[in-house]
Motif scaffolding. Sequence first.
Motif, PDB file in Angstrom:
ATOM      1  N   GLY A 320     -63.152-154.201 -36.581  1.00 23.67           N
ATOM      2  CA  GLY A 320     -64.443-154.755 -36.328  1.00 23.67           C
ATOM      3  C   GLY A 320     -64.914-154.599 -34.951  1.00 23.67           C
ATOM      4  N   ARG A 321     -64.005-155.170 -34.183  1.00 22.08           N
ATOM      5  CA  ARG A 321     -64.272-155.312 -32.822  1.00 22.08           C
ATOM      6  C   ARG A 321     -63.032-154.624 -32.011  1.00 22.08           C
ATOM      7  N   LEU A 322     -63.321-153.825 -30.802  1.00 21.63           N
ATOM      8  CA  LEU A 322     -62.118-153.642 -29.971  1.00 21.63           C
ATOM      9  C   LEU A 322     -62.249-154.090 -28.620  1.00 21.63           C
ATOM     10  N   ALA A 323     -61.208-154.512 -28.091  1.00 19.89           N
ATOM     11  CA  ALA A 323     -61.203-155.272 -26.974  1.00 19.89           C
ATOM     12  C   ALA A 323     -59.943-154.828 -26.316  1.00 19.89           C
ATOM     13  N   LEU A 324     -59.462-153.596 -26.460  1.00 20.81           N
ATOM     14  CA  LEU A 324     -58.213-153.093 -25.974  1.00 20.81           C
ATOM     15  C   LEU A 324     -58.672-151.600 -25.108  1.00 20.81           C
ATOM     16  N   ALA A 325     -58.306-151.606 -23.895  1.00 19.04           N
ATOM     17  CA  ALA A 325     -58.495-150.248 -23.225  1.00 19.04           C
ATOM     18  C   ALA A 325     -57.686-149.288 -23.887  1.00 19.04           C
ATOM     19  N   PRO A 326     -57.960-148.051 -23.725  1.00 15.33           N
ATOM     20  CA  PRO A 326     -57.502-146.803 -24.374  1.00 15.33           C
ATOM     21  C   PRO A 326     -55.696-146.649 -24.126  1.00 15.33           C
ATOM     22  N   ALA A 328     -53.964-149.360 -23.563  1.00 13.74           N
ATOM     23  CA  ALA A 328     -53.272-150.304 -24.151  1.00 13.74           C
ATOM     24  C   ALA A 328     -52.936-149.815 -25.575  1.00 13.74           C
ATOM     25  N   LEU A 329     -54.048-149.237 -26.231  1.00 15.08           N
ATOM     26  CA  LEU A 329     -53.796-148.555 -27.589  1.00 15.08           C
ATOM     27  C   LEU A 329     -52.776-147.586 -27.542  1.00 15.08           C
ATOM     28  N   GLY A 330     -52.788-146.780 -26.307  1.00 18.14           N
ATOM     29  CA  GLY A 330     -51.819-145.764 -26.330  1.00 18.14           C
ATOM     30  C   GLY A 330     -50.383-146.209 -26.151  1.00 18.14           C
ATOM     31  N   ARG A 331     -50.119-147.421 -25.329  1.00 14.40           N
ATOM     32  CA  ARG A 331     -48.668-148.040 -25.320  1.00 14.40           C
ATOM     33  C   ARG A 331     -48.483-148.697 -26.639  1.00 14.40           C
ATOM     34  N   ALA A 332     -49.386-148.915 -27.235  1.00 15.13           N
ATOM     35  CA  ALA A 332     -49.084-149.363 -28.878  1.00 15.13           C
ATOM     36  C   ALA A 332     -48.660-148.363 -29.816  1.00 15.13           C
ATOM     37  N   GLY A 333     -48.939-147.171 -29.421  1.00 13.84           N
ATOM     38  CA  GLY A 333     -48.669-146.162 -30.273  1.00 13.84           C
ATOM     39  C   GLY A 333     -49.870-145.805 -31.154  1.00 13.84           C
ATOM     40  N   ILE A 334     -51.119-146.217 -30.688  1.00 16.45           N
ATOM     41  CA  ILE A 334     -52.305-145.833 -31.670  1.00 16.45           C
ATOM     42  C   ILE A 334     -53.209-144.937 -30.809  1.00 16.45           C
ATOM     43  N   ARG A 335     -53.200-143.829 -31.435  1.00 13.74           N
ATOM     44  CA  ARG A 335     -54.061-142.634 -30.497  1.00 13.74           C
ATOM     45  C   ARG A 335     -55.787-142.773 -30.410  1.00 13.74           C
ATOM     46  N   ARG A 336     -56.196-143.479 -31.453  1.00 14.83           N
ATOM     47  CA  ARG A 336     -57.689-143.825 -31.159  1.00 14.83           C
ATOM     48  C   ARG A 336     -57.980-144.818 -32.203  1.00 14.83           C
ATOM     49  N   ALA A 337     -58.810-145.921 -31.633  1.00 14.96           N
ATOM     50  CA  ALA A 337     -59.451-146.780 -32.655  1.00 14.96           C
ATOM     51  C   ALA A 337     -60.935-146.713 -32.850  1.00 14.96           C
ATOM     52  N   TYR A 338     -61.436-146.958 -34.237  1.00 12.81           N
ATOM     53  CA  TYR A 338     -62.760-146.654 -34.497  1.00 12.81           C
ATOM     54  C   TYR A 338     -63.412-148.158 -34.672  1.00 12.81           C
ATOM     55  N   ALA A 339     -64.237-148.792 -34.016  1.00 10.42           N
ATOM     56  CA  ALA A 339     -64.713-149.998 -34.159  1.00 10.42           C
ATOM     57  C   ALA A 339     -65.864-149.958 -34.913  1.00 10.42           C
ATOM     58  N   LEU A 340     -66.295-150.854 -35.813  1.00  8.13           N
ATOM     59  CA  LEU A 340     -67.476-151.150 -36.505  1.00  8.13           C
ATOM     60  C   LEU A 340     -68.581-151.442 -35.526  1.00  8.13           C
ATOM     61  N   THR A 341     -68.550-152.308 -34.566  1.00  6.73           N
ATOM     62  CA  THR A 341     -69.502-152.537 -33.467  1.00  6.73           C
ATOM     63  C   THR A 341     -69.973-151.218 -32.642  1.00  6.73           C
ATOM     64  N   GLU A 342     -69.010-150.141 -32.684  1.00  7.38           N
ATOM     65  CA  GLU A 342     -69.802-148.904 -32.154  1.00  7.38           C
ATOM     66  C   GLU A 342     -71.051-148.331 -33.085  1.00  7.38           C
ATOM     67  N   LEU A 343     -70.882-148.655 -34.315  1.00  8.37           N
ATOM     68  CA  LEU A 343     -71.754-148.117 -35.527  1.00  8.37           C
ATOM     69  C   LEU A 343     -73.024-149.253 -35.522  1.00  8.37           C
ATOM     70  N   GLU A 344     -72.753-150.526 -35.374  1.00  6.54           N
ATOM     71  CA  GLU A 344     -73.731-151.567 -35.412  1.00  6.54           C
ATOM     72  C   GLU A 344     -73.432-152.797 -34.637  1.00  6.54           C
ATOM     73  N   PRO A 345     -74.049-152.760 -33.585  1.00  3.86           N
ATOM     74  CA  PRO A 345     -73.587-153.911 -32.275  1.00  3.86           C
ATOM     75  C   PRO A 345     -73.964-155.272 -32.755  1.00  3.86           C
ATOM     76  N   ASP A 346     -74.755-155.662 -33.417  1.00  2.00           N
ATOM     77  CA  ASP A 346     -74.941-156.923 -33.838  1.00  2.00           C
ATOM     78  C   ASP A 346     -73.914-157.438 -34.735  1.00  2.00           C
ATOM     79  N   PRO A 347     -73.014-158.422 -34.315  1.00  2.00           N
ATOM     80  CA  PRO A 347     -71.925-158.986 -34.775  1.00  2.00           C
ATOM     81  C   PRO A 347     -72.086-159.379 -36.115  1.00  2.00           C
ATOM     82  N   ALA A 348     -73.181-160.168 -36.355  1.00  2.00           N
ATOM     83  CA  ALA A 348     -73.455-160.744 -37.737  1.00  2.00           C
ATOM     84  C   ALA A 348     -73.692-159.750 -38.814  1.00  2.00           C
ATOM     85  N   VAL A 349     -74.576-158.812 -38.255  1.00  2.00           N
ATOM     86  CA  VAL A 349     -74.869-157.651 -39.352  1.00  2.00           C
ATOM     87  C   VAL A 349     -73.400-156.792 -39.661  1.00  2.00           C
ATOM     88  N   CYS A 350     -72.572-156.637 -38.504  1.00  2.00           N
ATOM     89  CA  CYS A 350     -71.398-156.017 -38.630  1.00  2.00           C
ATOM     90  C   CYS A 350     -70.558-156.671 -39.673  1.00  2.00           C
TER      91      CYS A 350
END
Length: 371
Positions: A320-326, A328-350
């Motif tokens: 839903g929301r992403l609060a990790l830098a690329p 930190a994601l990489g160190r965790a083994g995650i190539r890329r994250a797709y956050a819903l807030t990138e598509l809809e910035p309003d948290p309630a609508v999201c």
Amino acid sequence: METARVLVAADKFKGSLTAVQVAERVTAGLRRIAPEVRVETLPVADGGDGTVAAAVAAGFERREARVTGPLGEPVTAAYALRGTTAVVEMAEASGLQHLPEGVFAPLTATTYGSGELLLAALQAGARTLVFGVGGSATTDGGAGMLAALGARFLDADGKPVGPGGGGLADLATADLSGLDPRLAGIDLILASDVDNPLTGPKGAPEVYGRQKGATEEDIAVLDAALAHYASVLGPDHARLPGAGAAGGIGYGALVALGARFRPGIDVMLDVLGFAPALARATLVITGEGSLDEQTLHGKAPAGVAAAARAAGIEVVAVCGRLALAPEALGRAGIRRAYALTELEPDPAVCMAEAGPLLERAAESIARDFLR
């Protein structure tokens, strides 16, 4: 070119989508762009709320029992059973979801129903009990749970102490001789993403008490009461990782039931059959509602990513929301994250539109990784 095989192994988006719904929406989005893709879904959980649902989605049978809720009222709680293995989620019996909105009972909420739920699983023939602890409304050190299993906690007059952590201040004698004898023959695995000790600055009352309605005064009362309780039952176990899980229910399980603590996501990946599913995959999609610093400390996506990285399989995440830098994601083994807030910035609508937004995020994953 070989057909891509995607494993969707994500946790719930708390407040908007269950783990099963996350898997369904991701699958729909992927297939819209890459109809030929093979998708296997394995909803995951880390021992907290949603653990039973994940087990049921993986083929366990859902069972229900009427038990005592955290305020003493009867509630219906579910556990999952397959063969002689049961997945029991303490939040089903003693979780915050059983409190009316705005009502808390930090000093008196009880885990009695969690003990009753463990008993129900025992009676159904379980010999391995995966006990997922998290999301509790309680801070009673597991005393209520142990009382339901046959233990007695008495004050100086020989009367039972009151319910909840507050009542433990009056504890004079703990009698564990009446514990259900079947407990001696089981493997009880304490599955949690919390490794806090029972008391002190990192203990259950101080770290988690406020979210259960405790005031600063309540926290001091609970910390002292739990320290006293541990002095009667066994102070060494109070310092063990996981003793502070779910208001100290971890301590009760460790000191009196011979439980062994394991990170919840590791246990659940074993129970759910993650390794064989991973072996069939060429891409893993994991995720949860918020990817943040907490994610890196034993939450489901981190466990999934670590296992996939060890197997050399690429991982992307949805959230839903992403609060990790690329990095930190990489160190965790995650190539890329797709956050819903990138598509809809309003948290309630999201949150309200999480399903359709997640399908759109999955479409982007398909374009980026499957075309």
